[in-house]
Design an enzyme around this catalytic site. Structure first.
Site, PDB file in Angstrom:
ATOM      1  CB  ALA A  73      -0.891  -0.025   1.221  1.00 31.68           C
ATOM      2  N   GLY A 118       0.518  -4.936   0.982  1.00 30.95           N
ATOM      3  CA  GLY A 118      -0.758  -4.934   0.245  1.00 30.95           C
ATOM      4  C   GLY A 118      -0.639  -5.643  -1.102  1.00 30.95           C
ATOM      5  CD  GLU A 141       1.679  -5.585   5.808  1.00 29.12           C
ATOM      6  OE1 GLU A 141       2.562  -6.428   6.056  1.00 29.12           O
ATOM      7  OE2 GLU A 141       0.891  -5.695   4.868  1.00 29.12           O
TER       8      GLU A 141
HETATM    9  N1  CO8 Z   1       4.575   3.178  -0.862  1.00 29.19           N
HETATM   10  C1  CO8 Z   1       4.946   4.376  -1.377  1.00 29.19           C
HETATM   11  N2  CO8 Z   1       6.028   4.545  -2.172  1.00 29.19           N
HETATM   12  C2  CO8 Z   1       6.748   3.456  -2.448  1.00 29.19           C
HETATM   13  C3  CO8 Z   1       6.428   2.187  -1.949  1.00 29.19           C
HETATM   14  C4  CO8 Z   1       5.280   2.065  -1.110  1.00 29.19           C
HETATM   15  N3  CO8 Z   1       4.861   0.899  -0.617  1.00 29.19           N
HETATM   16  N4  CO8 Z   1       7.334   1.308  -2.411  1.00 29.19           N
HETATM   17  C5  CO8 Z   1       8.205   2.007  -3.149  1.00 29.19           C
HETATM   18  N5  CO8 Z   1       7.855   3.314  -3.188  1.00 29.19           N
HETATM   19  C6  CO8 Z   1       8.521   4.412  -3.879  1.00 29.19           C
HETATM   20  C7  CO8 Z   1       9.782   4.833  -3.175  1.00 29.19           C
HETATM   21  O1  CO8 Z   1       9.488   5.721  -2.118  1.00 29.19           O
HETATM   22  C8  CO8 Z   1      10.547   5.495  -4.293  1.00 29.19           C
HETATM   23  O2  CO8 Z   1      10.019   6.768  -4.506  1.00 29.19           O
HETATM   24  P1  CO8 Z   1      11.006   7.996  -4.922  1.00 29.19           P
HETATM   25  O3  CO8 Z   1      11.568   7.598  -6.244  1.00 29.19           O
HETATM   26  O4  CO8 Z   1      10.103   9.170  -4.983  1.00 29.19           O
HETATM   27  O5  CO8 Z   1      12.043   8.060  -3.851  1.00 29.19           O
HETATM   28  C9  CO8 Z   1      10.169   4.661  -5.502  1.00 29.19           C
HETATM   29  O6  CO8 Z   1       8.964   3.953  -5.158  1.00 29.19           O
HETATM   30  C10 CO8 Z   1      11.217   3.633  -5.841  1.00 29.19           C
HETATM   31  O7  CO8 Z   1      11.512   2.913  -4.658  1.00 29.19           O
HETATM   32  P2  CO8 Z   1      13.002   2.724  -4.120  1.00 29.19           P
HETATM   33  O8  CO8 Z   1      13.879   3.849  -4.522  1.00 29.19           O
HETATM   34  O9  CO8 Z   1      12.911   2.413  -2.653  1.00 29.19           O
HETATM   35  O10 CO8 Z   1      13.416   1.415  -4.957  1.00 29.19           O
HETATM   36  P3  CO8 Z   1      14.362   0.223  -4.494  1.00 29.19           P
HETATM   37  O11 CO8 Z   1      14.510  -0.630  -5.722  1.00 29.19           O
HETATM   38  O12 CO8 Z   1      15.576   0.699  -3.820  1.00 29.19           O
HETATM   39  O13 CO8 Z   1      13.469  -0.564  -3.396  1.00 29.19           O
HETATM   40  C11 CO8 Z   1      11.490  -1.596  -2.478  1.00 29.19           C
HETATM   41  C12 CO8 Z   1      12.240  -1.128  -3.740  1.00 29.19           C
HETATM   42  C13 CO8 Z   1      12.265  -2.734  -1.802  1.00 29.19           C
HETATM   43  C14 CO8 Z   1      10.130  -2.093  -2.917  1.00 29.19           C
HETATM   44  C15 CO8 Z   1      11.383  -0.427  -1.483  1.00 29.19           C
HETATM   45  O14 CO8 Z   1      10.876   0.704  -2.172  1.00 29.19           O
HETATM   46  C16 CO8 Z   1      10.483  -0.703  -0.332  1.00 29.19           C
HETATM   47  O15 CO8 Z   1      10.912  -1.285   0.648  1.00 29.19           O
HETATM   48  N6  CO8 Z   1       9.182  -0.281  -0.415  1.00 29.19           N
HETATM   49  C17 CO8 Z   1       8.239  -0.410   0.633  1.00 29.19           C
HETATM   50  C18 CO8 Z   1       7.772  -1.853   0.766  1.00 29.19           C
HETATM   51  C19 CO8 Z   1       6.785  -1.995   1.897  1.00 29.19           C
HETATM   52  O16 CO8 Z   1       7.107  -1.800   3.053  1.00 29.19           O
HETATM   53  N7  CO8 Z   1       5.545  -2.374   1.567  1.00 29.19           N
HETATM   54  C20 CO8 Z   1       4.512  -2.557   2.531  1.00 29.19           C
HETATM   55  C21 CO8 Z   1       3.751  -1.289   2.687  1.00 29.19           C
HETATM   56  S1  CO8 Z   1       2.564  -1.368   4.004  1.00 29.19           S
HETATM   57  C22 CO8 Z   1       1.287  -2.172   3.328  1.00 29.19           C
HETATM   58  O17 CO8 Z   1       1.279  -2.613   2.194  1.00 29.19           O
HETATM   59  C23 CO8 Z   1       0.116  -2.306   4.209  1.00 29.19           C
HETATM   60  C24 CO8 Z   1      -1.016  -2.965   3.478  1.00 29.19           C
HETATM   61  C25 CO8 Z   1      -2.290  -2.517   4.047  1.00 29.19           C
HETATM   62  C26 CO8 Z   1      -3.460  -2.999   3.195  1.00 29.19           C
HETATM   63  C27 CO8 Z   1      -4.309  -1.953   2.628  1.00 29.19           C
HETATM   64  C28 CO8 Z   1      -4.926  -1.064   3.682  1.00 29.19           C
HETATM   65  C29 CO8 Z   1      -5.625  -1.736   4.768  1.00 29.19           C
END
Ligand code: CO8
Length: 272
Positions: A73, A118, A141
């Protein structure tokens, strides 16, 4: 819809999430677009017999091509939510995942990269999951101070067992590999990235070649059966079985088998 694209190939629809600015993260708007896509497909069930859901790729700031199914998410949107807003977001995302889980046709998730939070919950609302070798899985999460809110504590435990699910959920590890996912039964097959979509479409075509009403009833029977006791589930299955005898496709499918003419045209069900 600007970030969710539908493509049709015969009786197969491919729904592609293309929001790579945020690795396909699901904001309220992205969930709404996904819902719109499935609502649109629901109006075309005469033509759509199976669906493939997949993500896209992008070139990142370092010039590297990155693939993502859904990286979770949208954290930037969730960061400032109140309890009431969190509840609403949970309800919205659950509505979309429930819609996919109960979509009349089978939905295959072709997981081409990050499948986190998500994203993993979205994949688990699909009927079948296929992964590329580079895919990574996790429910990170608790590392963000939240619980999963869209089935992560529920569907995951049902798929992989409570012990493995709790390991994933408690540790917040985001680097379970495609092989790990295969070993724990979270995905059915792993393919090289370049073959993933073709393999998913091939599987969807194989499903789409069967009697569509029977396939829909099978989906419903498995879904209902997974949530109830065996006796009730068997009664439900019996009703599905009976319903098939009211279809033209049952008459056709059985007549086709019994027709010994070797030169008959290829089997083609009518969805009637
Ligand atoms: N949300 C918002 N932005 C994101 C997300 C995310 N989940 N994932 C990546 N991005 C963005 C980054 O912030 C970045 O943005 P910018 O270029 O502006 O800095 C861009 O995407 C590229 O990401 P990275 O530079 O970090 O790319 P990497 O290749 O270094 O890393 C990853 C990729 C490993 C995917 C890393 O971005 C990461 O760890 N992302 C977050 C993963 C995460 O924690 N996901 C779980 C989120 S919580 C959730 O899903 C709860 C679900 C709830 C269900 C629905 C509601 C009830």
């Amino acid at each position: 819809m600007t970030d969710v694209v539908i493509e049709k190939k015969g009786h197969v629809a491919i729904v592609k999430i293309e929001h790579m600015k945020a690795m396909n993260a699901l904001s309220t708007d992205m969930y709404a677009q996904l819902e719109e896509a499935f609502d649109e497909l629901a109006k075309d069930l005469d033509n759509v017999y199976a669906v493939v859901l997949t993500g896209s790729s992008t070139v990142n700031k370092k010039g590297k091509t990155v693939n993502s199914f859904v990286a979770g998410a949208d954290i930037s949107e969730m960061a400032t939510k109140t309890c009431a807003e969190g509840k609403l977001f949970g309800n919205e995302s659950n509505r979309v995942c429930w819609k996919i889980e109960n979509f009349k046709r089978p939905v295959i998730a072709a997981i081409n990269g990050f499948c986190l939070g998500g994203g993993c919950e979205l994949a688990m609302s699909c009927d079948i999951r296929l992964a590329s070798e580079n895919a990574s899985f996790g429910q990170p999460e608790v590392g963000l101070g939240i619980t999963p809110g869209c089935g992560g504590t529920q569907r995951l435990a049902r798929f992989v067992g409570a012990g493995k699910a709790k390991e994933m959920l408690y540790t917040a590890r985001a680097n379970y590999t495609a092989q790990d996912a295969l070993n724990m039964g979270l995905v059915n097959y792993v393919y090289p990235l370049e073959n993933l979509l073709d393999e998913a479409v091939k599987l969807a075509e194989e499903i789409a070649a069967q009697a569509p009403i029977a396939v829909s009833l099978v989906k419903e029977a498995v879904n209902v059966g997974m949530q109830t006791d065996l006796n009730s589930a068997l009664k439900f299955e019996g009703n599905c079985f009976a319903q098939c005898f009211a279809t033209e496709d049952q008459k056709y499918g059985m007549a086709y088998f019994l027709d010994k003419n070797r030169d008959k045209p290829a089997k083609e069900f009518k969805n009637k």
